[in-house]
Design a protein around this motif. Structure first.
Motif: not given
Length: 474
Positions: A373, A158, A44, A376-377, A379, A46
């Motif tokens: 997670r 994020s 990660f 991220t997923h 996006r 970020d």
């Protein structure tokens, strides 16, 4: 030969550390203790850049207050700037899921920054008598204010990217809505024919739903920008300078570009995970809506000949190892699966937030892991839908036109003119005979052809024009 390890010391005792590592003894013990996910916090970026920003803000504040020696402060700040720009992320090796409320992550950051700062001053790694990970890099701080502040900043970064991705997806759906603005089709409720609409109207709803969720993301971000930095262990600010919290937050806002502000009550902010629960709920909302949209795309494209077959999804790969010519809706399917994961992560966040006790929640690492997670997923899923699916969707115009004129749902448009009872009788006859509503209405003399042409105009059926006056038979 140069030594391959160096010896460092902590509360537990001596420990060998790889000689070329920027991390130290605390990190090595954490790696041994927490082999949980098979990944590291470097997964990660970020979070790493946010940790560096917090440490940089702390160093600036301590410099301003005269608490850091004038030669050490610039070295620490310089090391933080390098990490913030992407350097040394591979040195952040602890597992994201860990005991200790994030202490291992904070220690990892302290050690990497200290050893890089030592290099900047021309000293070898491990010379903690010159720059110490805790006495200097962690000065005036605790894991309990550093870690949650860094997590919040990482989540906001994020969130910004997810919002941008959802915006692109909404734009793609809006473009399709414009393209399909004149395509008449049957709307459905409970999977049964309801009343006519346009395919453009159907696709507009997807864009509107997504844009609504972008607004909710902005609201969640605003809550996350309240920081307990300066509260140290439990929010009382013990060991910290009276002006440190104000200065550190001001510097953090400058470094991050976000409107970071001190919490109103640091003791409350140190134990409260409400902002994380709020964000998780918003992400679940996004996931549910994206999944519902993908359910619709799969259903509308089903067949292509033995299903609804109203739209065609772009063929992106062969669908079967045994059925030649089969193409599956794999892009909506993968988005569905991401949605399922996010919904599950929401339960994890809920349970972890509820499990906090007294002045600290020890389970913020799994909260951070779940939320990062999910972001991220989501996006990645929205980007995949935008680039690999929506722009290539086409409409089966003739098929849609035929289904409208064969549908019994057309009778709803006639009800204001011939009454509910007569409309019901007409619908039953159409269902029994397989004939069209317009044909039967003309045959029975309920309405003239001219009247039916007016009522059944596409713009009248779909609410895009003023409704015609009620047409009664003389």
């Amino acid at each position: 030969m140069a030594p391959t390890t160096r010896v460092e010391h902590d509360l537990v005792g001596d420990k060998e550390v790889p000689a070329d590592a920027y991390y130290g003894v605390h990190t090595v013990r954490a790696v041994e203790n927490f082999a949980i996910t098979g990944s590291t916090i470097a997964q990660f970026p970020d979070l790493i850049t946010s940790l560096a920003a917090v440490k940089q803000a702390a160093a600036r504040a301590n410099r301003d207050l005269g608490l850091l020696p004038p030669d050490i402060a610039p070295a620490i700040i310089g090391a933080c700037e390098e990490i913030g720009s992407g350097r040394l992320h591979e040195q952040f090796v602890v597992d994201p899921v860990q005991g200790g409320a994030g202490t291992s992550t904070n220690m990892n950051a302290n050690e990497v920054i200290a050893n890089r700062a030592l290099e900047i001053l021309g000293h070898p790694r491990g010379r903690y008598d010159v720059i110490h990970p805790l006495d200097h890099v962690n000065l005036g701080q605790s894991t309990n204010d550093v870690y949650p502040t860094a997590v919040r900043l990482a989540l906001v970064a994020s969130l910004r990217r997810l919002g941008s991705g959802l915006g692109a997806l909404a734009t793609a759906f809006t473009a399709k809505a414009t393209e399909f603005g004149d395509v008449l089709k049957m709307g459905r409720t409970q999977l049964q024919d309801a009343v006519p609409m346009t395919l453009g109207q159907e696709f507009t709803t997807y864009a509107v739903m997504i844009e609504e969720d972008r607004q909710r993301l902005d609201e969640a971000a605003a809550l996350l920008l309240e920081s307990n930095l300066g509260g140290t262990a439990i929010g009382t600010g013990i060991t910290g300078h009276p002006r440190y919290a104000e200065l550190a937050c001001r510097h953090l806002a400058d470094i991050s570009g976000e409107l970071v502000r001190p919490a109103g009550d640091f003791i409350e902010a140190t134990q409260d995970c409400g902002a994380f629960v709020q964000l998780s709920g918003v992400l679940k909302r996004v996931a549910v809506k994206l999944s519902k949209t993908c359910n619709d795309l799969r259903l509308l494209s089903s067949g292509p000949r033995a299903g609804l077959g109203e739209i065609n999804l772009p063929p992106v790969q062969a669908g079967s190892s045994i059925m030649p010519g089969k193409v599956n809706p794999v892009i909506p399917e993968v988005v569905n699966q991401v949605a399922f994961e996010v919904i599950g992560n929401d339960l994890t966040v809920t349970m972890a937030a509820e499990a906090g006790q007294l002045q600290l929640n020890a389970f913020e690492p799994v909260i951070a892991y779940s939320l990062l997670r999910s972001l991220t997923h989501l996006r990645a899923a929205s980007d995949t839908l935008t680039t690999r699916c929506v722009p290539g969707i086409t409409a089966n115009r003739e098929h849609l036109h035929d289904t409208v004129h064969r549908s019994i749902g057309l009778v709803t448009a006639l009800a204001p003119h011939i009454g509910y009872a007569a409309s019901t009788t007409l619908a039953r006859r159409a269902l029994a005979t397989g004939r069209g509503i317009k044909e039967l209405a003309t045959e029975t003399g309920l309405l003239t052809t001219e009247q039916l042409d007016t009522i059944l105009r596409p713009e009248n059926l779909t609410g895009r024009a003023p409704l015609p006056e009620v047409l009664t038979m003389e």
